[in-house]
Write a protein that holds these residues in place. Structure first.
Motif, mmCIF file in Angstrom:
data_model
loop_
_atom_site.group_PDB
_atom_site.id
_atom_site.type_symbol
_atom_site.label_atom_id
_atom_site.label_comp_id
_atom_site.label_asym_id
_atom_site.label_seq_id
_atom_site.Cartn_x
_atom_site.Cartn_y
_atom_site.Cartn_z
ATOM 1 N N VAL A 283 -11.306 2.152 4.389
ATOM 2 C CA VAL A 283 -11.736 1.548 5.956
ATOM 3 C C VAL A 283 -10.649 1.193 6.902
ATOM 4 C CG1 VAL A 283 -14.079 0.630 5.286
ATOM 5 C CG2 VAL A 283 -12.148 -0.871 4.940
ATOM 6 N N GLU A 284 -9.383 1.419 6.441
ATOM 7 C CA GLU A 284 -8.525 1.014 7.445
ATOM 8 C C GLU A 284 -7.217 1.505 6.897
ATOM 9 O OE1 GLU A 284 -6.740 -3.446 6.016
ATOM 10 O OE2 GLU A 284 -8.537 -3.231 6.466
ATOM 11 N N ALA A 285 -6.179 1.430 7.710
ATOM 12 C CA ALA A 285 -4.770 2.104 7.504
ATOM 13 C C ALA A 285 -4.215 1.193 6.705
ATOM 14 C CB ALA A 285 -3.881 2.527 8.815
ATOM 15 N N VAL A 286 -3.598 1.877 5.569
ATOM 16 C CA VAL A 286 -2.993 0.590 4.634
ATOM 17 C C VAL A 286 -1.378 0.550 5.261
ATOM 18 C CG1 VAL A 286 -1.955 0.374 2.388
ATOM 19 C CG2 VAL A 286 -4.035 1.570 2.819
ATOM 20 N N ASP A 287 -1.317 -0.891 5.220
ATOM 21 C CA ASP A 287 0.250 -1.072 5.835
ATOM 22 C C ASP A 287 0.876 -1.977 4.660
ATOM 23 O OD1 ASP A 287 2.586 -1.927 7.138
ATOM 24 O OD2 ASP A 287 1.293 -2.933 8.762
ATOM 25 N N SER A 288 1.324 -1.031 3.628
ATOM 26 C CA SER A 288 2.120 -1.801 2.511
ATOM 27 C C SER A 288 3.319 -2.359 2.803
ATOM 28 C CB SER A 288 2.340 -0.544 1.558
ATOM 29 O OG SER A 288 1.173 0.211 1.090
ATOM 30 N N ARG A 289 3.985 -1.980 3.878
ATOM 31 C CA ARG A 289 5.286 -2.621 4.281
ATOM 32 C C ARG A 289 4.893 -4.175 4.566
ATOM 33 N NH1 ARG A 289 7.653 2.294 7.546
ATOM 34 N NH2 ARG A 289 5.289 2.748 8.000
ATOM 35 N N GLU A 290 4.026 -4.486 5.445
ATOM 36 C CA GLU A 290 3.423 -5.737 5.874
ATOM 37 C C GLU A 290 3.219 -6.653 4.800
ATOM 38 O OE1 GLU A 290 2.766 -9.019 8.143
ATOM 39 O OE2 GLU A 290 4.043 -7.348 8.215
ATOM 40 N N GLN A 291 2.431 -5.889 3.791
ATOM 41 C CA GLN A 291 1.796 -6.733 2.773
ATOM 42 C C GLN A 291 2.991 -7.208 2.054
ATOM 43 O OE1 GLN A 291 -1.415 -7.729 1.713
ATOM 44 N NE2 GLN A 291 -1.848 -7.305 3.771
ATOM 45 N N VAL A 292 3.930 -6.304 1.465
ATOM 46 C CA VAL A 292 5.028 -6.655 0.749
ATOM 47 C C VAL A 292 6.094 -7.607 1.369
ATOM 48 C CG1 VAL A 292 7.156 -5.848 -0.228
ATOM 49 C CG2 VAL A 292 5.153 -4.560 -0.334
ATOM 50 N N ARG A 293 6.137 -7.334 2.738
ATOM 51 C CA ARG A 293 7.107 -8.341 3.566
ATOM 52 C C ARG A 293 6.410 -9.894 3.306
ATOM 53 N NH1 ARG A 293 7.322 -11.497 7.977
ATOM 54 N NH2 ARG A 293 5.131 -10.926 8.440
ATOM 55 N N ARG A 294 4.969 -9.891 3.649
ATOM 56 C CA ARG A 294 4.285 -11.294 3.781
ATOM 57 C C ARG A 294 4.706 -11.862 1.974
ATOM 58 N NH1 ARG A 294 -1.626 -10.206 6.021
ATOM 59 N NH2 ARG A 294 -0.932 -9.532 8.153
ATOM 60 N N GLN A 295 4.334 -11.033 0.973
ATOM 61 C CA GLN A 295 4.871 -11.340 -0.357
ATOM 62 C C GLN A 295 6.009 -12.074 -0.359
ATOM 63 O OE1 GLN A 295 5.317 -9.020 -3.784
ATOM 64 N NE2 GLN A 295 3.741 -10.100 -5.059
ATOM 65 N N HIS A 296 7.136 -11.597 0.182
ATOM 66 C CA HIS A 296 8.454 -12.004 -0.006
ATOM 67 C C HIS A 296 8.686 -13.392 0.980
ATOM 68 C CE1 HIS A 296 10.546 -9.204 -2.589
ATOM 69 N NE2 HIS A 296 9.504 -8.564 -2.393
ATOM 70 N N VAL A 297 7.968 -13.462 2.037
ATOM 71 C CA VAL A 297 7.837 -14.837 2.678
ATOM 72 C C VAL A 297 7.172 -15.720 1.773
ATOM 73 C CG1 VAL A 297 6.828 -16.022 4.423
ATOM 74 C CG2 VAL A 297 7.742 -13.654 4.947
ATOM 75 N N GLU A 305 13.128 -21.719 -0.189
ATOM 76 C CA GLU A 305 14.227 -21.306 0.601
ATOM 77 C C GLU A 305 13.623 -21.337 2.148
ATOM 78 O OE1 GLU A 305 14.869 -17.382 -0.830
ATOM 79 O OE2 GLU A 305 15.807 -18.113 -2.667
ATOM 80 N N THR A 306 14.682 -21.041 2.968
ATOM 81 C CA THR A 306 14.144 -21.000 4.621
ATOM 82 C C THR A 306 13.291 -19.577 4.613
ATOM 83 O OG1 THR A 306 15.913 -22.362 5.065
ATOM 84 C CG2 THR A 306 14.866 -21.075 6.863
ATOM 85 N N GLY A 307 12.025 -19.683 4.803
ATOM 86 C CA GLY A 307 11.395 -18.565 4.897
ATOM 87 C C GLY A 307 11.230 -18.019 6.361
#
Length: 311
Positions: A283-297, A305-307
């Motif tokens: 149903v939507e374009a997958v944005d794996s990079r944004e998902q991974v970025r959020r996990q590291h935040v 740490e300072t997020g």
């Protein structure tokens, strides 16, 4: 994205540990030249990264003419240990079905090459499952630090993933039965009971039964127990299915597990493993990079740490 694009992105969010799957990432595997090894090392170094874990595979039943013998399995693992060492990696992910006695035979090679063989603790198994404990027992019996475990964080599923539920509802599960399945998981009812209830008592359709069957692979291990097994692992695969816009995982108990790792003095990499793509790509374009970025935040927040900004 090329492989180097992936490495560059990881570096851009401060994730400088790179896990590699040589059978997929290196076209000439298993006959990898010294030049190719050097090219990989130079590429990750260009981005300020390092290779952290080598994912091995052992397809014992996929030989066309026969099932691999024990000797062939040992030789296949030894081959991976050698390449792992050549790449400068000291951790090797071992698939959960590899027999502990086979790994015991590989320990002398692992010790000689200084590579830790970590059996992946993957759902539906958990850290204290009898099969997993056999590997721990072998490591203790041999007195080795080169055989142990590699936890997959999917074993800490505290809540049913919203993206799973949404996909099943799009495929025909009615909201009422979907909610029943979610409630059963929340109460940690044995999966087989729930499957029976949905299939027989509620006369669920095939999609609803499939949703119930996912509970077989959705364990919630006690996060407090992970600290006791820290001596047996060197690497962690940080499975996740979804990160919310405020950088929180709605399903897996990272907020409980990471404090236990810190309290236990563990020092190693958590390697992002995003598997939510397959649940939303219809149903939507997958944005794996944004998902991974959020996990590291999230990781930064849990590590104190300072997020970065979440959005």
């Amino acid at each position: 994205m090329t492989v180097e694009d992936c490495v560059a992105f990881a570096a851009s969010i401060g994730a400088n540990g790179i896990e590699i799957l040589p059978e997929q990432n290196i076209a000439t595997f298993p006959n990898v030249s010294d030049a190719e090894v050097g090219a990989w090392q130079e590429m990750v170094a260009r981005h300020g990264c390092e290779l952290t874990c080598y994912d091995m595979f052992l397809d014992t039943k996929l030989r066309r003419d026969h099932v691999m013998s024990d000797d062939e399995q040992v030789e296949s693992i030894r081959r991976d240990l050698v390449l792992c060492n050549r790449l400068g990696i000291r951790n090797m992910r071992v698939l959960v079905f590899v027999r502990p006695d086979i790994l015991a035979r590989c320990v002398p090679y692992a010790e000689e090459l200084d590579v830790h063989m970590g059996v992946e603790v993957h759902a539906p198994w958990h850290i204290e499952h009898a099969w997993i404990l056999r590997t721990v027992e072998e490591a203790d019996r041999l007195g080795t630090r080169h055989l142990g475990l590699l936890p997959d964080m999917g074993i800490f599923m505290k809540h049913y993933p919203p993206v799973w539920r949404a996909r099943f509802e799009r495929e025909g599960a009615c909201p009422e039965i979907a909610q029943f399945i979610v409630d059963q998981h929340e109460a940690k009812i044995m999966a087989e009971y729930t499957i029976y209830e949905v299939a027989v008592k509620l006369k669920g359709n095939p999609t609803e039964v499939r949703m119930a069957e996912t509970l077989r692979h959705s364990p919630y291990s006690n996060p407090k127990r992970i600290r006791d097994y820290i001596p047996y692992f060197r690497h962690i695969q940080a499975k996740f299915y979804e990160m919310t816009p405020d950088a929180r995982d709605p399903s897996l108990a990272y907020d409980e597990v990471i404090p236990e790792l810190i309290a236990g003095g563990w020092d190693g990499y958590l390697s992002s493993e995003y598997e939510g793509n397959r649940w939303v790509q219809d149903v939507e374009a997958v944005d794996s990079r944004e998902q991974v970025r959020r996990q590291h935040v999230m990781f930064e927040r849990l590590l104190g740490e300072t997020g970065r900004e979440t959005a």
